[in-house]
Scaffold this motif. Structure first.
Motif, short mmCIF file in Angstrom:
data_model
loop_
_atom_site.label_atom_id
_atom_site.label_comp_id
_atom_site.label_asym_id
_atom_site.label_seq_id
_atom_site.Cartn_x
_atom_site.Cartn_y
_atom_site.Cartn_z
N TRP A 146 0.85 -1.17 0.00
CA TRP A 146 0.00 0.00 0.00
C TRP A 146 0.89 1.23 0.00
N TYR A 147 0.44 2.28 -0.67
CA TYR A 147 1.23 3.51 -0.74
C TYR A 147 0.83 4.46 0.38
N ALA A 148 1.83 5.07 1.00
CA ALA A 148 1.61 6.17 1.93
C ALA A 148 2.80 7.10 1.83
N VAL A 149 2.57 8.40 1.89
CA VAL A 149 3.64 9.38 1.81
C VAL A 149 4.69 9.10 2.89
N ASP A 150 4.24 8.73 4.06
CA ASP A 150 5.14 8.54 5.18
C ASP A 150 5.41 7.07 5.50
N SER A 151 5.32 6.21 4.49
CA SER A 151 5.56 4.77 4.70
C SER A 151 6.87 4.51 5.42
N TYR A 152 7.93 5.21 5.02
CA TYR A 152 9.25 4.91 5.55
C TYR A 152 9.38 5.28 7.02
N LYS A 153 8.50 6.15 7.49
CA LYS A 153 8.51 6.53 8.90
C LYS A 153 7.72 5.54 9.76
N ASN A 158 -2.51 -0.83 5.34
CA ASN A 158 -3.75 -0.52 4.61
C ASN A 158 -3.60 0.84 3.94
N GLY A 159 -4.55 1.15 3.07
CA GLY A 159 -4.51 2.42 2.35
C GLY A 159 -5.51 2.42 1.22
N LYS A 160 -5.42 3.43 0.35
CA LYS A 160 -6.32 3.54 -0.80
C LYS A 160 -5.62 3.18 -2.11
N GLU A 161 -4.32 3.43 -2.18
CA GLU A 161 -3.58 3.19 -3.42
C GLU A 161 -2.49 2.16 -3.21
N LYS A 162 -2.13 1.49 -4.30
CA LYS A 162 -1.02 0.56 -4.32
C LYS A 162 0.17 1.21 -5.04
N ALA A 163 1.37 0.83 -4.64
CA ALA A 163 2.58 1.40 -5.22
C ALA A 163 3.00 0.66 -6.48
N TYR A 164 3.68 1.39 -7.37
CA TYR A 164 4.36 0.75 -8.49
C TYR A 164 5.67 1.47 -8.76
N ARG A 176 8.94 6.61 -6.31
CA ARG A 176 7.71 5.89 -5.95
C ARG A 176 6.53 6.47 -6.71
N ASN A 177 5.70 5.61 -7.25
CA ASN A 177 4.46 6.04 -7.90
C ASN A 177 3.33 5.16 -7.37
N TYR A 178 2.09 5.53 -7.65
CA TYR A 178 0.97 4.81 -7.03
C TYR A 178 -0.33 5.11 -7.76
N ASP A 179 -1.31 4.22 -7.56
CA ASP A 179 -2.66 4.44 -8.09
C ASP A 179 -3.62 3.49 -7.38
N LEU A 180 -4.89 3.67 -7.65
CA LEU A 180 -5.90 2.80 -7.07
C LEU A 180 -5.70 1.37 -7.58
N PRO A 181 -6.00 0.37 -6.78
CA PRO A 181 -5.72 -1.02 -7.17
C PRO A 181 -6.57 -1.54 -8.32
N ASP A 182 -7.60 -0.80 -8.74
CA ASP A 182 -8.40 -1.25 -9.88
C ASP A 182 -8.11 -0.46 -11.15
N ILE A 183 -7.11 0.42 -11.12
CA ILE A 183 -6.74 1.23 -12.28
C ILE A 183 -5.94 0.40 -13.28
N LYS A 184 -6.22 0.61 -14.57
CA LYS A 184 -5.48 -0.05 -15.65
C LYS A 184 -4.91 1.02 -16.58
N GLN A 185 -3.64 0.90 -16.91
CA GLN A 185 -2.97 1.86 -17.78
C GLN A 185 -2.11 1.12 -18.80
N LYS A 186 -1.97 1.70 -19.98
CA LYS A 186 -1.19 1.05 -21.04
C LYS A 186 0.30 1.02 -20.75
#
Length: 258
Positions: free
Chosen positions: A196-203, A215-221, A238-248
């Motif tokens: 899961w992505y969070a701005v302060d994950s490393y803390k 937990n969170g709203k977005e997943k990292a890629y 680090r980048n991120y989006d919702l877990p149901d997003i699809k991109q080319k």
């Protein structure tokens, strides 16, 4: 030497032999489509950087604080998951541009989880997505990272990025591998990871095989794509989006614990 001693020695030899086999890189085949898994030796590395392209309105840099992270050994896909492999497992190809040995794209994080579930049923193994920490460790060259600076220098000479990819993904493995023999970690398509992505994950997470926040709203890629400038292909970016997003420009790479 008595019979009991011989038995103990034999059992110890079998344990050592089995452990050695588990650490050996190998090839898996699904319906005549093969993929390679590379063993990556564990170690420690400094995760993150200070460049901070994604410094937010709050002034926070999501790649900080810099920290020493310990990673256990694991397996990682030599290539990004190809369209051919995805189709052999799932029975269809979701990619916008359909070319068999190119990376699969237009797959959501949820799609990737379904793919891995079916792959595990077919193989009897426990494949999974990498963690952010594992991905960055591999991108930096694992235990060899202190001597190798290619992951942060002249990225376009080894990766399909905005200035050389002609606005589309390319066949996997057609650029040079990194020092671990792994291809396309940077460029070609972004790669979903498990965290899961969070701005302060490393803390908020530990330094021993960190799994990210729970937990969170977005997943990292990670890794950048054929539409990315070199800066966005840095190992720490680090980048991120919702877990149901699809991109080319968004696909995956698989991993596996020992």
């Amino acid at each position: 030497m008595n019979k009991f001693t011989c038995t103990i020695i034999l059992l110890c030899s079998l344990v050592v032999s089995t452990f050695a086999q588990k650490k050996k890189s190998y090839t898996e085949t699904i319906d005549q489509i093969s993929f390679d898994m590379i063993y990556v030796k564990g170690g420690t590395f400094q995760m993150g950087d200070r460049k901070g392209d994604l410094v937010l309105d709050t002034g926070e840099n999501p790649s900080l604080p810099l920290r020493e992270v310990k990673i256990d050994g694991f397996f990682v896909g030599k290539f990004e998951v190809t369209q051919a492999l995805w189709e052999s497992v799932m029975g269809s190809n979701p990619s916008e541009l359909k070319v068999g040995n190119h990376p699969v794209e237009s797959v959501s994080w949820n799609d990737c989880e379904e793919f891995i579930k079916k792959l595990n049923t077919l193989t009897g193994k426990d494949y999974r997505l990498l963690t952010e920490a594992e991905w960055e460790y591999v991108a930096r060259g694992g235990k060899k990272h202190e001597k190798d600076k290619s992951s942060i220098e002249n990225i376009s000479s080894r990766a399909w990025v905005l200035n050389n990819a002609d606005n589309t993904h390319q066949e996997v493995g057609t650029k040079a591998p990194n020092v671990l023999g792994i291809y396309d970690l940077q460029g070609n398509v972004w790669e979903w990871v498990n965290d899961w992505y969070a701005v302060d994950s490393y803390k908020k997470t530990g330094e021993d095989n960190p799994q990210g926040v729970q937990n969170g709203k977005e997943k990292a890629y990670r890794g950048g794509s054929f539409l990315s400038d070199e800066n966005f292909c840095r190992p720490a970016y680090r980048n991120y989006d919702l877990p149901d997003i699809k991109q080319k420009f968004l696909g995956l790479r698989i991993g596996r614990s020992l």
